[in-house]
Design an enzyme around this catalytic site. Structure first.
Site, PDB file in Angstrom:
ATOM      1  CB  SER A 140      47.000  42.329  41.461  1.00  0.00           C
ATOM      2  OG  SER A 140      47.467  42.033  40.158  1.00  0.00           O
ATOM      3  CE1 TYR A 153      44.178  37.351  41.829  1.00  0.00           C
ATOM      4  CE2 TYR A 153      44.976  38.639  39.962  1.00  0.00           C
ATOM      5  CZ  TYR A 153      45.149  38.157  41.249  1.00  0.00           C
ATOM      6  OH  TYR A 153      46.274  38.479  41.958  1.00  0.00           O
TER       7      TYR A 153
HETATM    8  N1  LIG Z   1      52.080  35.684  41.644  1.00  0.00           N
HETATM    9  C1  LIG Z   1      51.697  36.780  40.992  1.00  0.00           C
HETATM   10  O1  LIG Z   1      51.998  36.950  39.786  1.00  0.00           O
HETATM   11  C2  LIG Z   1      50.939  37.859  41.727  1.00  0.00           C
HETATM   12  C3  LIG Z   1      50.840  39.109  41.096  1.00  0.00           C
HETATM   13  C4  LIG Z   1      50.155  40.137  41.729  1.00  0.00           C
HETATM   14  C5  LIG Z   1      49.561  39.905  42.964  1.00  0.00           C
HETATM   15  N2  LIG Z   1      49.639  38.674  43.550  1.00  0.00           N
HETATM   16  C6  LIG Z   1      48.984  38.512  44.855  1.00  0.00           C
HETATM   17  O2  LIG Z   1      49.974  38.182  45.809  1.00  0.00           O
HETATM   18  C7  LIG Z   1      49.355  37.469  46.887  1.00  0.00           C
HETATM   19  C8  LIG Z   1      50.200  36.242  47.205  1.00  0.00           C
HETATM   20  O3  LIG Z   1      50.166  35.371  46.072  1.00  0.00           O
HETATM   21  P1  LIG Z   1      51.383  34.417  45.662  1.00  0.00           P
HETATM   22  O4  LIG Z   1      51.715  34.753  44.272  1.00  0.00           O
HETATM   23  O5  LIG Z   1      52.436  34.414  46.695  1.00  0.00           O
HETATM   24  O6  LIG Z   1      50.606  33.012  45.623  1.00  0.00           O
HETATM   25  P2  LIG Z   1      50.959  31.593  46.282  1.00  0.00           P
HETATM   26  O7  LIG Z   1      52.378  31.247  46.057  1.00  0.00           O
HETATM   27  O8  LIG Z   1      49.889  30.670  45.775  1.00  0.00           O
HETATM   28  O9  LIG Z   1      50.738  31.843  47.845  1.00  0.00           O
HETATM   29  C9  LIG Z   1      49.454  32.158  48.329  1.00  0.00           C
HETATM   30  C10 LIG Z   1      49.478  32.192  49.857  1.00  0.00           C
HETATM   31  O10 LIG Z   1      48.153  32.513  50.307  1.00  0.00           O
HETATM   32  C11 LIG Z   1      47.739  31.521  51.245  1.00  0.00           C
HETATM   33  N3  LIG Z   1      46.288  31.362  51.239  1.00  0.00           N
HETATM   34  C12 LIG Z   1      45.478  31.033  50.190  1.00  0.00           C
HETATM   35  N4  LIG Z   1      44.205  30.937  50.620  1.00  0.00           N
HETATM   36  C13 LIG Z   1      44.212  31.222  51.953  1.00  0.00           C
HETATM   37  C14 LIG Z   1      43.219  31.279  52.953  1.00  0.00           C
HETATM   38  N5  LIG Z   1      41.926  31.009  52.695  1.00  0.00           N
HETATM   39  N6  LIG Z   1      43.584  31.615  54.213  1.00  0.00           N
HETATM   40  C15 LIG Z   1      44.876  31.872  54.515  1.00  0.00           C
HETATM   41  N7  LIG Z   1      45.873  31.839  53.619  1.00  0.00           N
HETATM   42  C16 LIG Z   1      45.533  31.502  52.342  1.00  0.00           C
HETATM   43  C17 LIG Z   1      48.485  30.258  50.820  1.00  0.00           C
HETATM   44  O11 LIG Z   1      48.624  29.314  51.884  1.00  0.00           O
HETATM   45  P3  LIG Z   1      47.586  28.090  52.129  1.00  0.00           P
HETATM   46  O12 LIG Z   1      47.176  27.582  50.782  1.00  0.00           O
HETATM   47  O13 LIG Z   1      48.371  27.123  52.959  1.00  0.00           O
HETATM   48  O14 LIG Z   1      46.441  28.679  52.904  1.00  0.00           O
HETATM   49  C18 LIG Z   1      49.849  30.852  50.466  1.00  0.00           C
HETATM   50  O15 LIG Z   1      50.614  31.047  51.645  1.00  0.00           O
HETATM   51  C19 LIG Z   1      47.933  37.183  46.449  1.00  0.00           C
HETATM   52  O16 LIG Z   1      47.056  38.102  47.048  1.00  0.00           O
HETATM   53  C20 LIG Z   1      47.971  37.402  44.937  1.00  0.00           C
HETATM   54  O17 LIG Z   1      46.707  37.780  44.433  1.00  0.00           O
HETATM   55  C21 LIG Z   1      50.319  37.657  42.967  1.00  0.00           C
END
Ligand SMILES: NC(=O)c1ccc[n+]([C@@H]2O[C@H](COP(=O)([O-])OP(=O)(O)OC[C@H]3O[C@@H](n4cnc5c(N)ncnc54)[C@H](OP(=O)(O)O)[C@@H]3O)[C@@H](O)[C@H]2O)c1
Length: 239
Positions: A140, A153
């Site tokens: 992030s 976080y």
């Molecule tokens: N959205 C933002 O603004 C943002 C910004 C910077 C960084 N990020 C990072 O980007 C990454 C992806 O986030 P996103 O924004 O795409 O969130 P998201 O839409 O909530 O997707 C999260 C993904 O992670 C999976 N996941 C969660 N817990 C898991 C576990 N225990 N084992 C395996 N898979 C798991 C979820 O699938 P299941 O629930 O089915 O397991 C889902 O596929 C994260 O690391 C987040 O910290 C996000």
């Protein structure tokens, strides 16, 4: 005059086998789609893989916090000849320090930090035996700065950044290439929100982050992309 574009034309990831965690929605689903579109064989994992359908990609049940689940996923990746791992699975909880519970702590740290350690640990021996490999960790923009309600976080993302950088040191001797991708605000389901809400209209799209991951993975073999920091222009400049 000779060209130095050798290997940079055609499907950038043809012949590559790439494991992607958290591939069922949000950024991970977009990564799976984009890498597949560029010729990679993608093996995606998440706890609920029902929603993640990408023609040409394979999806497996994976809980990155569970050692047995990670080992089964990694066995499938090794059998398929995986040469890269994208650690994307992640969760977030945003509360002031005085409200953070041990349960919050375990959920966020186990998913974001322990999960990254377990999946990486399960695959890097295989990468070393192949004489290289790539690990891309989606951390992030807040893996190196924090804010009110961000204690838990950002602690997890600082830790994930440390794991990423230590791995880069360790893997250097055998040609492992490690990249940290650091997005700002992205329109996904993150933090139990909904994708496509009006207030996220100007944020990064999941495909923007997938593009950064593609850039790292398709770099020529002699190039290592250490870090990519990207923001939507509406977000403050913050180093
Ligand atoms: N959205 C933002 O603004 C943002 C910004 C910077 C960084 N990020 C990072 O980007 C990454 C992806 O986030 P996103 O924004 O795409 O969130 P998201 O839409 O909530 O997707 C999260 C993904 O992670 C999976 N996941 C969660 N817990 C898991 C576990 N225990 N084992 C395996 N898979 C798991 C979820 O699938 P299941 O629930 O089915 O397991 C889902 O596929 C994260 O690391 C987040 O910290 C996000």
């Amino acid at each position: 005059m000779t060209s130095d574009l050798k290997g940079q034309t055609g499907p950038a990831l043809q012949g590559r086998v790439i494991a992607v965690t958290g591939a069922s929605k949000g950024i991970g689903l977009s990564i799976a789609q984009l890498l597949t579109a560029h010729g990679a064989q993608v093996i995606g994992g998440a706890r609920d893989v029902g929603g993640g359908k990408v023609p040409g990609a394979e999806f497996c049940s994976l809980d990155v916090t569970d050692e047995a689940s990670v080992d089964a996923f990694a066995a499938r990746c090794r059998a398929a000849g995986a040469d890269a791992l994208v650690n994307n699975a992640g969760v977030g909880t945003f509360r002031p320090v005085e409200e953070i519970t041990p349960e919050d702590y375990r959920r966020v740290m186990d998913t974001n930090v322990l999960g990254t350690l377990l999946t990486t640990r399960a695959l890097i021996g295989h990468f070393r035996n192949r004489g290289g490999g790539q690990v891309v960790n989606v951390t992030s923009d807040v893996s190196a700065r924090t804010f009110a309600t961000g204690a838990l976080y950002t602690a997890s993302k600082y830790a994930q950044r440390a794991v990423t950088q230590a791995l880069a040191h360790e893997g250097h001797a055998y040609g492992l290439r490690v990249t940290e991708v650091r997005p700002g605000m992205v329109d996904t389901f993150f933090g139990d929100t909904r994708q496509g809400e009006d207030y996220k209209a100007a944020w990064l799209r999941p495909g923007d982050v997938a593009g950064a991951v593609l850039y790292a993975l398709s770099a020529p073999a002699h190039v290592r992309i250490d870090e990519i920091l990207l923001h939507p222009v509406v977000q403050d400049v913050a180093y």
